[in-house]
Design a protein around this motif. Structure first.
Motif, short mmCIF file in Angstrom:
data_model
loop_
_atom_site.label_atom_id
_atom_site.label_comp_id
_atom_site.label_asym_id
_atom_site.label_seq_id
_atom_site.Cartn_x
_atom_site.Cartn_y
_atom_site.Cartn_z
N VAL A 1 28.50 15.11 38.03
CA VAL A 1 28.26 16.04 39.12
C VAL A 1 26.77 16.09 39.45
O VAL A 1 26.36 16.02 40.62
CB VAL A 1 28.79 17.44 38.77
CG1 VAL A 1 28.36 18.46 39.81
CG2 VAL A 1 30.31 17.43 38.66
N LEU B 1 30.36 16.82 33.88
CA LEU B 1 29.24 17.62 34.37
C LEU B 1 28.04 16.73 34.70
O LEU B 1 27.34 16.96 35.69
CB LEU B 1 28.85 18.66 33.33
CG LEU B 1 29.85 19.80 33.10
CD1 LEU B 1 29.32 20.75 32.05
CD2 LEU B 1 30.12 20.56 34.39
N ILE C 1 24.92 14.73 42.96
CA ILE C 1 24.13 15.64 43.78
C ILE C 1 22.67 15.18 43.88
O ILE C 1 22.04 15.31 44.93
CB ILE C 1 24.20 17.07 43.20
CG1 ILE C 1 25.63 17.61 43.33
CG2 ILE C 1 23.22 18.00 43.89
CD1 ILE C 1 25.83 18.95 42.67
#
Length: 542
Positions: A327, A324, A331
């Protein structure tokens, strides 16, 4: 005209027959020795850690003998035969083995996210909102006629962000939903088969071939959901693993067969030899009663939470936390880094008063790339926790803090890649009537993308192994359940490994810690391998 010298060579370098090549050879040998020394040292460290994680000496000697005869000997002999043929079959064999292997790792990561993070309502709402956003883009294109890529992207993002919460609220009012495997089948399975069919049709310029590929893949993934669950392969597991491992492998095999045009690519059978050797070896050691190694790194370690007992300790919550966090890192850092590099190289003025400001910014970006990681941890604590009032130790704070850490690296590497694009390509694009944005999107970015991805790979590899920033922003030393979202408390793999090293028990310091290190390195290599494959694909295109 005579100059009174023997010639240019004699004037500047003396007699060419007296030039010694020894310094150059010594320099080349020294560089090679230094490179080999570094590789050997790193490989030796990994072997040492892997030995502690696997504990091979605890296995019965017969176990090694069986797998040596059933797996190592046939695979090595076949690979050596492919290498002697010198027709590329060895490369085909290794690629055909590597694609499903990394596909299984990626699919396993997706499964972990859907088990503990993404609920079936959230996933169905996202898919529905995406379909509606695509419809909005198509409608906008029909109304406006010719539109730019940036305009369509902006319309799609606005539609997705605006319709996402509404779609979720609408779907949450449903009293019941279809079973999870059925939703996965018509999102992952159907979507993967459709993409594969489109690629086959595009490669062969034959719609019938694409339809055949789509039908064959979708029928196969549908038939697999009826496998007996007692085998451990439940329908959701089958659908996701088939989508991420089997479909890319089938696409690669189809491409090899198409390029060979009649000759049988025997290298594609290499994975079957490896799998058959593993299965036969497993059956034989079970029948003969040969015990395998009592490894710390096993399924229990990968699927369990931490424990005060070393034999029960696992890395699963920290593994999900790292996924996570990466991610959020991707981004928050990649688009901003590439956008900043594009502005500095393509739009920023090179003369005038503003050029001084641009130069100042570039110097500071270069300096920020060398700042210690603990300073970025303090920056994340001050910016995201104290100023923006986020909770300390949550996934989004850790991800954005580590994203700030690697942002200068991405900017610098992207600048170098964009700067390396020949100016003649830009001038040719302008000469054809293209605008600056069209030139950047269709000429500069495709040519620079391999270099941009190379720098990003190195940056992401550093990001997943950072510990000091996580200590500063309050990431937990250990958590006993995986985070359910980006605003939950989390622990990452480096933070968990650091905690195990501080335990007084030697089993934690050497065994459990080694298993965690091997897991972290495997995830990092898998992530980098996927990025390298994407980079190589764009390199071949450019």
């Amino acid at each position: 005209m005579a100059t009174g010298h023997d010639g240019p060579t004699g004037d500047w370098f003396g007699n060419s027959e007296q030039i010694s090549r020894l310094p150059g050879k010594v320099f080349a040998a020294t560089c090679l020795a230094a490179t080999l020394f570094g590789i050997v040292m790193v490989a030796g460290l990994l072997v040492y850690v892997t030995k502690d994680a696997i504990r091979p000496l605890t296995a019965n000697p017969g176990w090694f003998l069986v797998f040596f005869l059933t797996l190592v000997v046939p695979s090595t002999a076949l690979l050596a035969y492919f290498g002697r043929r010198r027709d590329g079959e060895a490369t085909v064999a290794l690629t055909a083995l590597g694609i499903p292997f990394f596909g299984l790792l990626l699919g396993s990561g997706v499964l972990m996210l859907f088990i503990d993070v993404i609920g079936i309502f959230e996933w169905l709402a996202f898919v529905a909102a995406t379909i509606v956003a695509v419809g909005v883009i198509l409608g906008h294109r029909r109304v406006r006629g010719r539109t730019s890529f940036l305009e369509e992207l902006l319309v799609g993002v606005v539609a997705l962000v605006g319709l996402g919460p509404v779609t979720y609220q609408f779907i949450s009012t449903f009293p019941t939903l279809p079973q999870a495997w059925l939703i996965y089948l018509f999102t992952f399975g159907l979507g993967g088969a459709a993409i594969a069919g489109l690629l086959v049709a595009r490669r062969r310029n034959d719609r019938r071939a694409g339809l055949t590929a789509f039908t064959a893949l979708f029928v196969t993934v549908t038939a697999g959901v009826f496998i007996d669950p007692s085998t451990g392969i439940t329908p959701p597991v089958w659908v996701i693993l088939f989508t991420f491992a089997a479909i890319p492998t089938a696409l690669y095999a189809e491409g090899v067969v198409r390029r060979r045009q009649g000759s049988l690519p025997v290298g594609l059978f290499f994975p079957f030899v490896v799998v058959a050797g593993m299965l036969v070896g497993a059956v034989l050691v079970d029948l003969l009663g040969f015990a395998g190694p009592q490894a710390w790194l096993d399924i229990q370690f990968l699927t369990s939470a931490n424990s005060r007992f070393p034999e029960e300790a696992g890395i699963y919550p920290a593994l999900i936390g790292s996924i996570l966090m990466m991610v959020v890192v991707a981004i928050s850092s990649f688009p901003i880094g590439v956008g900043a590099a594009l502005y500095l190289e393509e739009y920023a003025p090179s003369s005038g008063p503003l050029s001084v400001v641009v130069k100042f910014i570039e110097i500071n970006i270069a300096n920020l790339a060398g700042v210690p990681s603990v300073v970025y941890g303090l920056l994340g604590l001050a910016l995201f926790v104290n100023w923006l009032d986020f909770a300390s130790g949550i996934v989004v704070v850790g991800g954005m803090t580590v994203g700030l850490l690697i942002l200068p690296i991405i900017i610098i590497s992207a600048q170098e890649a964009i700067r390396a694009v020949p100016g003649s390509l830009r001038q040719a694009s302008y000469g054809m009537g293209a605008t600056r944005w069209q030139t950047i999107r269709r000429v500069v970015l495709p040519e620079a993308l391999p270099g941009i991805l190379t720098g990003s790979i190195l940056a992401f590899g550093r990001a997943i192994g950072e510990t000091a920033p996580l200590l500063m922003i309050g990431a937990a030393a250990s958590v006993f359940r995986a985070p359910n979202g980006f605003f939950d408390i989390f622990s990452a793999m480096p933070r968990q490994i650091y905690t195990w090293v501080g335990q007084p028990s030697q089993e934690f310091q050497y065994g459990v810690m080694a298993a965690g290190v091997v897991t972290l390195v495997t995830v990092m290599i898998s992530m980098n391998a996927a990025a390298i494959l994407i980079r190589n694909k764009y390199e071949r295109r450019s």
